[in-house]
Scaffold this motif. Structure first.
Motif, mmCIF file in Angstrom:
data_model
loop_
_atom_site.group_PDB
_atom_site.id
_atom_site.type_symbol
_atom_site.label_atom_id
_atom_site.label_comp_id
_atom_site.label_asym_id
_atom_site.label_seq_id
_atom_site.Cartn_x
_atom_site.Cartn_y
_atom_site.Cartn_z
ATOM 1 N N ARG A 73 7.143 7.502 51.967
ATOM 2 C CA ARG A 73 8.088 7.224 50.880
ATOM 3 C C ARG A 73 7.885 8.835 50.174
ATOM 4 N NH1 ARG A 73 11.123 4.652 48.350
ATOM 5 N NH2 ARG A 73 10.770 2.600 49.026
ATOM 6 N N GLU A 74 6.725 9.405 50.096
ATOM 7 C CA GLU A 74 6.687 10.521 49.554
ATOM 8 C C GLU A 74 7.383 11.603 50.178
ATOM 9 O OE1 GLU A 74 3.088 13.601 48.117
ATOM 10 O OE2 GLU A 74 2.618 12.207 49.828
ATOM 11 N N THR A 77 11.255 11.048 49.782
ATOM 12 C CA THR A 77 12.018 11.074 48.508
ATOM 13 C C THR A 77 12.037 12.530 47.935
ATOM 14 O OG1 THR A 77 9.800 10.624 47.350
ATOM 15 C CG2 THR A 77 11.404 8.655 47.684
ATOM 16 N N PRO A 80 17.151 14.200 47.691
ATOM 17 C CA PRO A 80 17.855 13.196 47.659
ATOM 18 C C PRO A 80 18.774 12.730 48.664
ATOM 19 C CG PRO A 80 18.171 14.740 45.774
ATOM 20 C CD PRO A 80 17.240 15.361 46.908
ATOM 21 N N ARG A 81 18.973 11.423 48.772
ATOM 22 C CA ARG A 81 19.909 10.945 50.149
ATOM 23 C C ARG A 81 21.211 11.499 50.136
ATOM 24 N NH1 ARG A 81 20.869 4.846 50.917
ATOM 25 N NH2 ARG A 81 21.123 5.024 48.813
ATOM 26 N N THR A 124 13.490 21.157 45.805
ATOM 27 C CA THR A 124 11.981 20.746 45.877
ATOM 28 C C THR A 124 11.243 21.907 45.416
ATOM 29 O OG1 THR A 124 12.104 21.856 48.049
ATOM 30 C CG2 THR A 124 12.769 19.446 48.121
ATOM 31 N N ARG A 160 11.689 1.356 54.906
ATOM 32 C CA ARG A 160 11.092 2.510 54.446
ATOM 33 C C ARG A 160 9.734 2.311 53.921
ATOM 34 N NH1 ARG A 160 15.596 5.870 51.174
ATOM 35 N NH2 ARG A 160 13.455 7.092 50.311
#
Length: 184
Positions: A73-74, A77, A80-81, A124, A160
């Motif tokens: 998950r880290e 995320t 962004p999708r 990021t 996920r």
């Protein structure tokens, strides 16, 4: 990078396709606009790993098998999708560099897309390094990860939260190298 050598020439030099097969694909490309590598892949003349390795060689960009990536998950995320879908990329690894800078490795459809890497870097605050992958992976509108394997008729649906395959869907194709997930 192999200067001035096109993908078709590299595939012929590697003995993966003949001059005649390449000529036919180039003729079809003029009519359809489909990339030569994709056309040869669709015709079953090369497989996705072979094409990915040749592209990796041509572009001097490492390739990665997404089958071996632990999609936490880290990690997912970080980007962004919407950005991942817009640029057809997915984060696969991050680490600290020698000068303590953060480096994010992303598998991309087009590893020469500098604007995509700059967009991800801006979001990021990490240095971004492109990778080529022989699989297609998409985040679906349901939050699931959809992964197709080279020359596979199946799409793996991955939950996920647990990174476990929850379903294998028939893609209706023996060449699922391009996957589009549309919202309902």
């Amino acid at each position: 990078m192999t200067p001035g050598r096109r993908i078709g020439e590299l595939l012929v030099a590697a003995g993966l396709v003949s001059e005649e097969q390449l000529a036919e694909a180039l003729t079809s490309q003029k009519q359809t606009g489909v990339r030569v590598g994709d056309m040869l892949l669709e015709r079953g003349l090369v497989n996705e790993i072979q094409l990915t390795q040749i592209l990796s060689n041509q572009l001097s960009v490492a390739w990665v098998s997404l089958r071996h990536v632990d999609f936490t998950r880290e990690l997912l995320t970080l980007v962004p999708r919407e950005v991942a879908e817009q640029h057809t990329l997915i984060p696969v690894h991050f680490r600290m560099g020698k000068q303590k800078q953060k480096i994010l490795y992303v598998a991309m459809d087009d590893p020469t897309n500098v604007r995509a890497m700059e967009a991800v870097s801006g979001i990021t605050a990490m240095h971004v390094r492109p990778l080529i992958a022989p699989h297609t992976l998409k985040l679906g509108p349901d939050g699931m990860i959809y992964l197709t394997c080279e020359n596979s008729a199946k799409v793996a649906v991955i939950y996920r939260k647990t990174n476990k395959v929850v379903e294998a869907l028939d893609s209706g194709s023996t060449n699922g190298h391009r996957l589009i997930i549309a919202p309902d």
